[in-house]
Design an enzyme around this catalytic site. Structure first.
Site, PDB file in Angstrom:
ATOM      1  N   HIS A   1     -17.243  -7.614  -5.006  1.00 38.77           N
ATOM      2  CA  HIS A   1     -17.567  -8.596  -6.031  1.00 38.77           C
ATOM      3  C   HIS A   1     -16.768  -9.878  -5.876  1.00 38.77           C
ATOM      4  O   HIS A   1     -16.842 -10.746  -6.727  1.00 38.77           O
ATOM      5  CB  HIS A   1     -17.317  -8.018  -7.425  1.00 38.77           C
TER       6      HIS A   1
ATOM      7  N   GLU B   1     -33.070  -7.784  -5.228  1.00 34.71           N
ATOM      8  CA  GLU B   1     -32.743  -9.179  -4.920  1.00 34.71           C
ATOM      9  C   GLU B   1     -33.620  -9.783  -3.840  1.00 34.71           C
ATOM     10  O   GLU B   1     -34.092 -10.904  -3.966  1.00 34.71           O
ATOM     11  CB  GLU B   1     -31.282  -9.315  -4.455  1.00 34.71           C
TER      12      GLU B   1
END
Lengths: 345, 403
Positions: free
Chosen positions: B208, B139
């Site tokens: 998450h 990322e």
């Protein structure tokens, strides 16, 4: 003969004089027998493909080792080209010396990282680039800016925080940018610029393949400069992977001056030979004497040529040395009198 | 239902601004007394048209049903077409990619897989592997790559598979995305869009279920928007891509399957505007993303109890649309903020400060802020519910505010 064509791995001499006849350069580590660090030949590739790693500081297999290695054995430069190189290096040195003077007189502030000693790397690479090629640097970026064509006056004004500076005084020493000269920074955190450089290379490939804008000279190349400390950083490895994966026109230039502020490269790195990390990702890894501008230029020509033709990235490790501390505020006590370097001779 | 309401509106409100074409009557008011008509102009702008007659405290007999399928703010001069929110995002993205060849997508599984929430489904086949780039799991580096390519002429849309993963890209987002326009003295713009689903899902676990809007809001140079309906999702996606600034577009995992009818004609929404969901008189409820639906559910209950809440979906998380919010505060004098962000350092706390700074004199009560608890989101469903604001709490809060 190109520096890359020798796929066979050469053994460096055990003797100290590896560049006889040249100016006495700072003692370099890898070419000498180091306790505990043997320059063993790379094993036969387990992958079944040749490891594209060549040590080009050693003579490219032409003459027997230890013989006189004169500059004339390198890629020839014309007198004009040589003068350009010389002027660029002298300008870089004088510029940095003036920065030091201003800083110690209390006219320049903040973090100022000088490039003294490493000029050959900047000149060797950047003087081969076109205006449309991009350069990405670190906080040690004054000389990269000047080599790329940013007027020295604009860089110096930036260091004084003036609006006439190349970034209007908003960036400072560690953030040299120039859209006209395609200098994409100037980054204060190490490794920060490598993904940005990868993005610039991606743009270059995109323009060619998607936008169908072709340049007769080939793809626009991006050169990313960073240091030995960065080579232990995640962004370095992630970008090596992506650049090779998509064959991006980028050259990763490691200015290995053996020190990350006060952290010796040997103390920080499990395998100090950074050029070996290129083949781990499938790209050529080249090691070059970063104090010799002609050798650097020779390697740079090959790497830039590869990138332009779309053959992908190259990792070039330039062994170099900084004559001043990490920054002008660095007391630089650990490198006193070169004791640690002499230990390894 | 739409047409019935539409005719009712035409009949009931004669003083409504005839100069404004209101195509879709929001199911917000019934009866003869209308406080104001929600006017949606053809270019998608939403504005209020005030009626002179104020409410006299009559009970509103119709509930404000702003369920997912009945939309309060979309133009429907033609019937339009129905789709789900993730399809709306894709439509917006595709239209922009058709319009400008420099727009490209980068992210994990965006290409061949079509996106983990199918936002980019089919795009790789249409545009090729370079324009819809499947990245390795890095990322920080691929966001940085997006920034570098934005500096050099492209307009990338970087997808974080989950907003939480962008924590790994925080380095690039903060240091480069937000800053380079400034530190380069204005020489480089970074027209990047960073998007992805965040928020609390259904038992996805703590990592998450993060809400990154609070972490990103301090980054100077960054613009943030949150979509909540298919209509505004498409409009905001297009606006974000066209913007020269770096924009972070927050989507929500649980809202991807919302269905709505959106116009066929092209529209782009403003990145800095808030959306009036339900006009009202008694209290201003400011919310965004998924909490909009909890608020509207609570609004049903509140209406039955005789309250008239004004619900605004702030949409623009940075900068706040203080114009719309201020107009509302000046009218109702009571503010409730309902958000899914954490209590500490969340969007709500910034919004509260901004309202206090600007509209202190108009407040009749302290600003209440309902946020998620400052805990990692538990896995167990019941516990997870407790960390997030529920409609019952919203009802209680409004009752408390309006005492």
């Amino acid at each position: 003969m190109s520096a890359f064509s020798a796929v066979r791995i050469l053994f460096p001499p055990v003797v100290a004089a590896r560049s006889a006849g040249e100016k006495p350069s700072a003692p370099f580590l890898p070419s000498l027998a180091v306790p505990g660090l043997t320059r063993s030949p790379l094993r036969a590739p387990r992958l079944g493909r040749p490891l594209l790693a060549v040590s080009s500081d050693v003579l490219s297999g032409q003459k027997p080792l230890g013989s006189n290695s004169s500059p004339s054995s390198h890629a020839a430069v014309s007198r004009e080209e040589a003068l350009v190189l010389y002027e660029d290096m002298v300008l870089g040195r004088v510029f940095e010396d003036m920065c030091a003077q201003m800083y110690y007189r209390g006219k320049m502030f903040g973090f100022v990282h000088l490039y003294n000693g490493q000029e050959a790397v900047s000149t060797g690479f950047i003087k081969l680039l076109e205006a449309t090629d991009s350069v990405v640097s670190t906080y040690r970026d004054h000389v990269h800016a000047v080599s790329k064509g940013v007027p020295a006056r604009a860089v110096m004004a930036e260091l004084f925080g003036k609006t006439t500076g190349c970034c209007r005084g908003q960036g400072g020493s560690m953030h040299m940018f120039s859209s006209t000269h395609n200098l994409l920074g100037g980054f204060a955190f190490i490794g920060e610029g490598i993904p940005v450089a990868t993005g610039a290379a991606f743009s270059s490939k995109y323009r060619h393949e998607v936008l169908k804008q072709s340049n007769p000279k080939g793809l626009d190349v991006t050169v990313a400069f960073f240091g030995d400390g960065t080579c232990n950083n995640g962004q370095f490895f992630e970008c090596l992977n992506m650049a090779q994966l998509w064959k991006l026109p980028i050259i990763f230039v490691v200015e290995n001056n053996l020190w990350a502020i006060g952290m010796s490269h040997l103390r920080a790195t499990s395998d100090p030979e950074i050029w070996k990390k290129g083949p781990a990702f499938g790209m050529p890894g080249v090691h070059v004497d970063g104090m010799d501008v002609l050798k650097v230029r020779e390697v740079a020509m090959e790497a830039i040529g590869r990138a332009r033709r779309g053959e992908g990235p190259t990792l070039v490790e330039c062994e170099t040395y900084r004559f001043r501390g990490h920054s002008l505020a660095d007391p630089d006590e650990l490198r006193k009198a070169g004791k640690l370097e002499i230990l390894f001779i | 239902m739409a047409s019935a309401l539409q005719s009712a509106a035409l009949l009931s409100n004669a003083t409504a601004s005839r100069r404004c074409r209101f195509a879709y009557y929001p199911a917000s008011h019934s009866g003869s007394k209308c406080c104001g008509i929600l006017v949606v102009r053809s270019d998608g702008r939403v504005s209020r048209s005030f009626n002179a007659s104020l409410r006299n405290g009559n009970l509103v007999t119709n509930a404000i049903a702003t369920k997912a399928d009945t939309v309060t703010s979309s133009t429907a001069s033609k019937p339009g077409h129905e789709l789900l929110l993730f399809e709306a995002l894709r439509e917006g993205l595709e239209e922009e990619m058709d319009r400008d060849p420099r727009v490209c997508v980068m992210g994990e599984d965006v290409g061949h897989y079509g996106g983990s929430y199918k936002v980019t489904k089919g795009l790789a086949t249409k545009y090729g592997d370079l324009r819809v780039l499947d990245t390795p799991i890095a990322e920080n580096s691929f966001t940085g790559m997006g920034i570098g390519s934005a500096m050099t002429g492209l307009r990338p849309v970087v997808e974080g598979m989950n907003m939480g993963f962008l924590l790994l890209a925080y380095n690039q987002i903060s240091n480069n995305c937000g800053m380079l326009h400034y530190t380069s003295g204005g020489q480089f713009t970074i027209p990047i869009v960073i998007r992805g689903p965040g928020g609390v899902g259904r038992q996805l676990g703590a990592e998450h279920s993060q809400r990154l809007e609070s972490y990103f809001q301090s980054i100077p140079g960054l613009q943030m928007v949150a979509c909540s309906t298919p209509y505004n999702a498409k409009g905001l996606m297009k606006a974000a891509i066209r913007s020269e600034n770096p924009v972070v577009l927050f989507e929500h995992v649980l809202l991807y399957n919302l269905k709505e009818r959106i116009p066929d004609e092209e529209y782009v929404l403003s990145l800095e505007e808030a959306e009036m969901v339900r006009p009202g008189e008694h209290v201003t409820i400011l919310t965004y993303s998924r909490m909009r639906y909890h608020v509207m559910q609570a609004a049903k209950t509140l209406v039955n109890k005789g309250y008239d809440p004004e619900v605004i979906d702030i949409r623009s998380l940075k900068p706040f649309d203080l114009y719309t919010i201020g107009k509302s505060v000046k009218k109702t004098h009571r503010v409730l903020i309902v958000e899914e962000c954490m209590r500490t350092g969340g969007i709500g706390s910034s919004l509260r400060s901004a309202i206090i700074d600007n509209f202190w004199d108009y407040l009749d009560a302290p600003i209440m802020c309902l946020s998620s608890q400052d805990v990692p989101t538990p896995y167990a469903g019941t516990l997870e519910e407790w960390t997030v604001v529920q409609p019952a709490q919203i009802v209680t809060a409004v009752e408390q505010l309006c005492q």
